[in-house]
Design an enzyme around this catalytic site. Structure first.
Site, PDB file in Angstrom:
ATOM      1  N   ASP A 285      23.395  32.028  65.752  1.00 27.91           N
ATOM      2  CA  ASP A 285      24.404  33.050  65.974  1.00 27.91           C
ATOM      3  C   ASP A 285      24.502  33.245  67.493  1.00 27.91           C
ATOM      4  OD1 ASP A 285      26.404  34.849  65.629  1.00 27.91           O
ATOM      5  OD2 ASP A 285      25.362  36.103  64.187  1.00 27.91           O
TER       6      ASP A 285
HETATM    7  C1  BGC Z   1      28.599  37.131  64.786  1.00 25.80           C
HETATM    8  C2  BGC Z   1      28.987  35.901  64.000  1.00 25.80           C
HETATM    9  C3  BGC Z   1      30.173  35.232  64.640  1.00 25.80           C
HETATM   10  C4  BGC Z   1      29.819  34.905  66.076  1.00 25.80           C
HETATM   11  C5  BGC Z   1      30.909  34.174  66.824  1.00 25.80           C
HETATM   12  C6  BGC Z   1      28.451  36.850  66.266  1.00 25.80           C
HETATM   13  O1  BGC Z   1      28.288  38.012  66.999  1.00 25.80           O
HETATM   14  O2  BGC Z   1      27.406  37.651  64.263  1.00 25.80           O
HETATM   15  O3  BGC Z   1      29.245  36.235  62.669  1.00 25.80           O
HETATM   16  O4  BGC Z   1      30.539  34.104  63.929  1.00 25.80           O
HETATM   17  O5  BGC Z   1      29.539  36.113  66.765  1.00 25.80           O
HETATM   18  O6  BGC Z   1      31.988  34.963  67.085  1.00 25.80           O
END
Ligand code: BGC
Length: 743
Positions: A285
Site C-alpha cells: 500500500d
Molecule cells: C489506499 C489504497 C489505495 C492507494 C493508492 C492508499 O492510501 O490505502 O487503497 O489503493 O492509497 O491510491
C-alpha cells in the site's frame, strides 16, 4: 529492447503452441526468462518501483521531474494516478526511451466507476445483485481501459464490522460469505475471462489482511485477532479472489497480531504464495514499506526494503525503499537474488499477459476513449445499479410510494440539491455536469401541476439554525414532505474515521422541527456507512437509505419514491442503535449467559442502557410488496460428509405489485468443538416475482456449508445436528429446518 532481446523473444514466441492457455502461459514464462537474462539488478529493481503521477493519494513524494528522469532510465515499473490517453501515452513514451524499453503499468483507484460514477461499493453491495455488481465493474473497466489504465486497485475485500471506520464505504460490508461472492463478481467484471481484453483491467484484492479490523475503527490502526477469526472471517474473500484469478494483491497498512502486514511472511509467503499457490504479484500500500520504520519494525529504510521483499511484497508503492536500497541489500546478501527474480518475474508476466510488449500503447486509444466515456448506455446502467442499491428501512402506513400527481411536495435538507455528495469518495474525477441531484430527479418525474418547494434548512455540518423556519413553513404548506440528510461525500472513506455516527451538524434538530409539524416526514439518507439515528428511526414515516448513489442518484431515488422501481436492497451491514454497540455484526457468538428476555438482564450478557439488538439488522430491507415463505423441505434428514442436500421452499409475492426479494439461508451449528456464531449466512437468492406469483427456490448444502476452522485451523464439518434458517433478514427468519451430519 535490444536487438538481442527481441530475437530471443521472437524465438520464444515461435515456441508457443496456441491455443491452449497453459501453452500460452508457458510461452509468456519463456519470454520473461529471456528478457530477465538481459536485465541488470538495477533494472530488475526498477520493475518493482511504483510512483504516483502529479495527483497524490497519500503523503510525501519525490519531485515529478525526478520521477520522469527515473522512468527514462528504466528505474520505474509502474505509475499510479496517471490517466487519460494523452498523459499515459506521453509517460509510456519515456519508458520506451530506456535501455530495455520495458513498458510501464498504469494503475488507478477505479473504485466505483471511471467517468460514469456508480454507487459506492457498500451501496452496490446492498443490491445483493451479483450480475449488477459485475456489470458496474465492467463499465468502469471499459472506460478506464480505453483511457490508458491497465490496472485498478479494486475491489477492496476487507470485511468491515465497525462503521466508525470510514473505509467500510469501499467494501461489501460485514459478512464473509456475501463479501466473497461480491469480490468474485467485481473481479470478473474488471478482468473478464482472461487478461489482455481491451475493455478490461487487472483487478487487485486489497488490503491483505486484517485492515477492516482496525482497533476502535481508527484508520491505519493495529489489528489484533485470533488465528481462527482471521481464517474464518477476514481471509475467505481473499481466498475467493485468488480462486477467481485476481491478477494482483495489495497488502495493508496495519499490523496484524504485532507484525506489519507488509512484512508478514506468514500472510504473503506461507499463505498467499505458498498454500494458495497465488501466481500474481503483491503491491504494497502507499508507502507501507517505508512505514515499517514508523511501526517500529525496521530500524531504517534499507532494512524495511529487505524485510518487505523477503516477506513477499513484490512492488513498492511510493515507498522508495526498493529503489534506494534493494540492490545494496542483495549485494550485502540480505536478500537472495532469487527472491528479487521471483518478484520481477511476477510483474513482467502481467505486462506480457496484457500485451504491452506487443504494443505499449494498446490501451491508450483516443477514439475508444471518446466512445467509452460518452456512451449514454453507461448512465442508464448506473441508474439501474443505483436504484437496486437503495434500501427502504421503514415505510409506515405505506406512505411511499408517492403519487406522481400529488398537489405539492416540499423537498428539504442540506443534500436535497447536492451533486458532488452523491458521487461519494474515491472517484476518478468529479463531473457535476453529469450528476443528477435529488431535486432534479424528482422534478423530472412529478406532474407539471405539482408544486415543488425546495428549502435547505441547514448545511451538512452546520451549527446555524436560521434556515429552519423557512423549512418548517415549506413543510406545513406541502402535501408531502421529503427530508434529505446525511454525510457529505468527504465524511466517509480513507482517513475518515468518526467517533460520532449521528447525523452531522444540526440535521437531527432539523428533522425534529419538521416532525413537530405533525406531517409525515419521509427521509432519504446519504452516507458511506451505517449512521446512528434513533430519533429519526422512531418518528419518520419512511426512511430510504441511499448511500452515496453516484451520478444517477437523483433519478434512482426518484424511481423508488414514485414507485417506478420497487425497492429491493438489503443491508450488507448491521445498523447499530448507538456507537457503544460497535463493533457489531449479526454473527454473534453464543455466551454462557445469553439474554433470554429483555426484561431480565441481571447477570446476563447485556447492556443496562440499551437492548443488544441492532436498530436494523443485517439483511433487512423492505419492498412495496410483501413476500410469504412456506413449505420448507430438506431433501433428506441426514447426510454423510460427501453428500449434498437440497433445502427448498416456496416464495410467494403476496402483495399487489411485482417485486424482488433476497431470500437468505443461514445455518447454525449448536454444539461444536469451537463455539459457533448464532447464525451464519450460507446462501442467498434475489428473485423477481409478479404480484401473486409463487416460485419454488432451493439452496444446496454440502460439507463446506457446514464446515469451520477448528482450533488447529483444520477445515472440518463436525457430525451432529445443524439448524437451517431461511428468511428475509437476519432478524426475520421465516422457516426453520434441521439436518444431521453423520460420522
Ligand atoms: C489506499 C489504497 C489505495 C492507494 C493508492 C492508499 O492510501 O490505502 O487503497 O489503493 O492509497 O491510491
Amino acid at each position: 529492447m535490444t536487438k538481442n532481446t527481441m530475437t530471443l523473444l521472437a524465438t520464444a514466441a515461435l515456441m508457443v503452441c496456441a491455443p491452449a492457455v497453459l501453452a500460452q502461459d508457458k510461452a509468456i514464462q519463456q519470454k520473461v526468462d529471456a528478457l530477465m537474462k538481459h536485465m541488470t539488478i538495477e533494472e530488475k529493481v526498477g520493475q518493482l518501483h511504483q510512483l504516483s503521477g502529479r495527483q497524490m493519494t497519500g503523503p510525501g513524494s519525490e519531485k515529478f521531474s525526478d520521477k520522469l528522469a527515473d522512468i527514462r532510465l528504466g528505474r520505474v515499473g509502474s505509475m499510479l494516478n496517471v490517466k487519460g490517453v494523452a498523459e499515459t501515452r506521453e509517460i509510456q513514451a519515456l519508458a520506451l526511451q530506456s535501455r530495455l524499453k520495458i513498458p510501464l503499468l498504469f494503475s488507478l483507484d477505479v473504485i466505483h466507476g471511471y467517468k460514469t460514477v456508480f454507487p459506492v461499493p457498500l451501496g452496490e453491495a446492498a443490491s445483493w445483485d451479483l450480475a449488477a455488481i459485475e456489470q458496474s465493474a465492467y463499465i468502469a473497466a471499459k472506460e478506464a481501459a480505453a483511457s490508458g489504465i491497465h490496472w485498478t486497485f479494486a475491489p477492496m475485500v476487507d470485511i468491515g464490522r465497525d462503521p466508525r471506520w470510514g473505509r467500510v464505504m469501499e467494501g461489501a460490508g460485514e459478512d464473509t460469505y456475501l463479501g466473497s461472492r461480491i469480490a468474485v463478481a467485481r473481479i470478473k467484471g474488471f478482468q473478464g475471462e482472461k487478461l489482455g481484453g481491451l475493455d478490461r483491467v487487472m483487478a487487485t484484492a486489497k488490503h491483505f489482511a486484517g485492515y477492516g479490523a482496525a482497533i476502535a475503527g481508527r484508520d491505519y490502526n493495529a489489528a489484533d485477532m485470533s488465528e481462527q477469526q482471521l481464517h474464518e472471517t477476514y481471509l475467505p474473500p481473499f481466498k475467493a479472489s485468488v480462486d477467481a484469478g485476481v491478477a494482483t494483491f495489495m497488502n495493508s497498512f496495519n499490523t496484524l497480531n504485532g507484525v506489519p502486514a507488509t512484512a508478514s511472511a506468514y500472510l504473503q509467503r506461507d499463505l498467499l504464495k505458498g498454500q494458495w499457490k497465488y501466481p500474481g504479484f503483491v503491491v504494497s500500500d502507499w508507502a507501507s514499506i517505508k512505514e515499517l520504520v514508523e511501526h517500529g519494525y525496521a530500524t531504517d529504510l534499507a532494512q524495511a526494503a529487505g524485510q518487505a521483499i523477503n516477506a513477499g511484497s513484490d512492488m513498492d508503492m511510493e515507498g522508495y525503499a526498493y529503489s534506494r536500497h534493494l540492490a545494496q541489500q542483495i549485494k550485502d546478501g540480505k536478500v537472495k537474488s532469487s527472491v528479487l527474480d521471483d518478484a520481477v518475474r511476477r510483474v513482467l508476466t502481467k505486462k506480457f499477459a496484457l500485451g504491452l510488449f506487443d504494443d505499449p500503447y494498446r490501451y491508450s486509444d483516443a477514439a475508444r476513449e471518446q466512445a467509452a466515456l460518452n456512451d449514454p448506455e453507461h448512465a442508464r446502467i448506473a441508474r439501474d445499479v443505483a436504484r437496486k442499491s437503495l434500501v427502504l428501512l421503514k415505510n409506515e402506513g405505506q406512505v411511499l410510494p408517492f403519487a406522481k400527481g400529488l398537489k405539492s411536495l416540499a423537498v428539504i435538507g442540506p443534500l436535497a440539491e447536492a451533486k458532488r455528495d452523491l458521487e461519494g469518495g474515491w472517484i476518478v474525477q468529479s463531473d457535476e455536469s453529469r450528476v443528477v441531484s435529488l431535486v432534479e430527479g424528482i422534478r423530472a418525474q412529478l406532474s407539471p401541476q405539482t408544486k415543488l418547494t425546495v428549502a435547505k434548512g441547514c448545511d451538512v455540518a452546520c451549527v446555524d439554525t436560521s434556515g429552519f423556519d423557512a423549512a418548517v413553513a415549506a413543510a406545513k404548506d406541502a402535501d408531502a414532505v421529503l427530508l434529505v440528510v446525511g454525510e457529505s461525500w468527504d465524511m466517509s472513506g480513507e482517513a475518515k474515521s468518526r467517533v460520532d455516527l449521528q447525523l452531522p451538524g444540526k440535521q437531527a434538530a432539523l428533522f425534529d422541527a419538521l416532525a413537530a409539524t405533525g406531517k409525515p416526514v419521509v427521509v432519504v439518507m446519504l452516507a458511506g456507512r451505517p449512521l446512528v439515528f434513533e430519533n429519526v428511526a422512531d418518528k419518520a414515516a419512511a426512511i430510504l437509505y441511499a448511500w452515496f448513489p453516484g451520478a444517477q442518484g437523483g433519478n434512482a431515488v426518484a424511481d423508488v419514491l414514485f414507485g417506478d422501481y420497487n425497492p429491493s436492497g438489503k443491508l450488507p451491514m448491521t445498523f447499530p442503535r448507538s456507537v457503544g454497540q460497535i463493533p457489531i455484526s449479526y454473527q454473534q457468538y453464543r455466551t454462557g449467559r445469553p439474554v433470554l428476555s429483555e426484561k431480565n438482564i441481571v447477570y446476563r450478557s447485556a447492556y443496562i442502557d440499551s437492548p443488544n439488538t441492532p436498530r436494523y439488522a443485517f439483511g433487512h430491507g423492505l419492498s412495496y410488496t410483501s413476500f410469504a415463505y412456506s413449505d420448507l423441505v430438506v431433501s433428506k434428514p441426514a447426510m454423510k460428509q460427501g453428500d449434498k442436500v437440497t433445502v427448498s421452499f416456496t416464495l410467494t409475492n403476496t402483495g399487489n405489485r411485482a417485486g424482488e426479494e433476497v431470500a437468505q439461508l443461514y445455518i447454525r451449528d449448536p454444539v461444536a468443538s469451537v463455539v459457533r456464531p448464532l447464525m451464519e449466512l450460507k446462501g442467498f437468492q434475489k428473485t423477481k416475482l409478479a404480484a401473486g406469483e409463487s416460485r419454488k427456490l432451493s439452496f444446496q448444502v454440502d460439507r463446506n456449508t457446514l464446515a469451520f476452522h477448528n482450533t488447529r485451523l483444520a477445515w472440518v464439518a463436525e457430525p451432529g445436528e445443524f439448524e437451517l434458517m431461511v428468511g428475509t433478514a437476519a432478524d426475520a427468519i421465516r422457516l426453520r429446518g434441521k439436518l444431521t451430519l453423520q460420522d
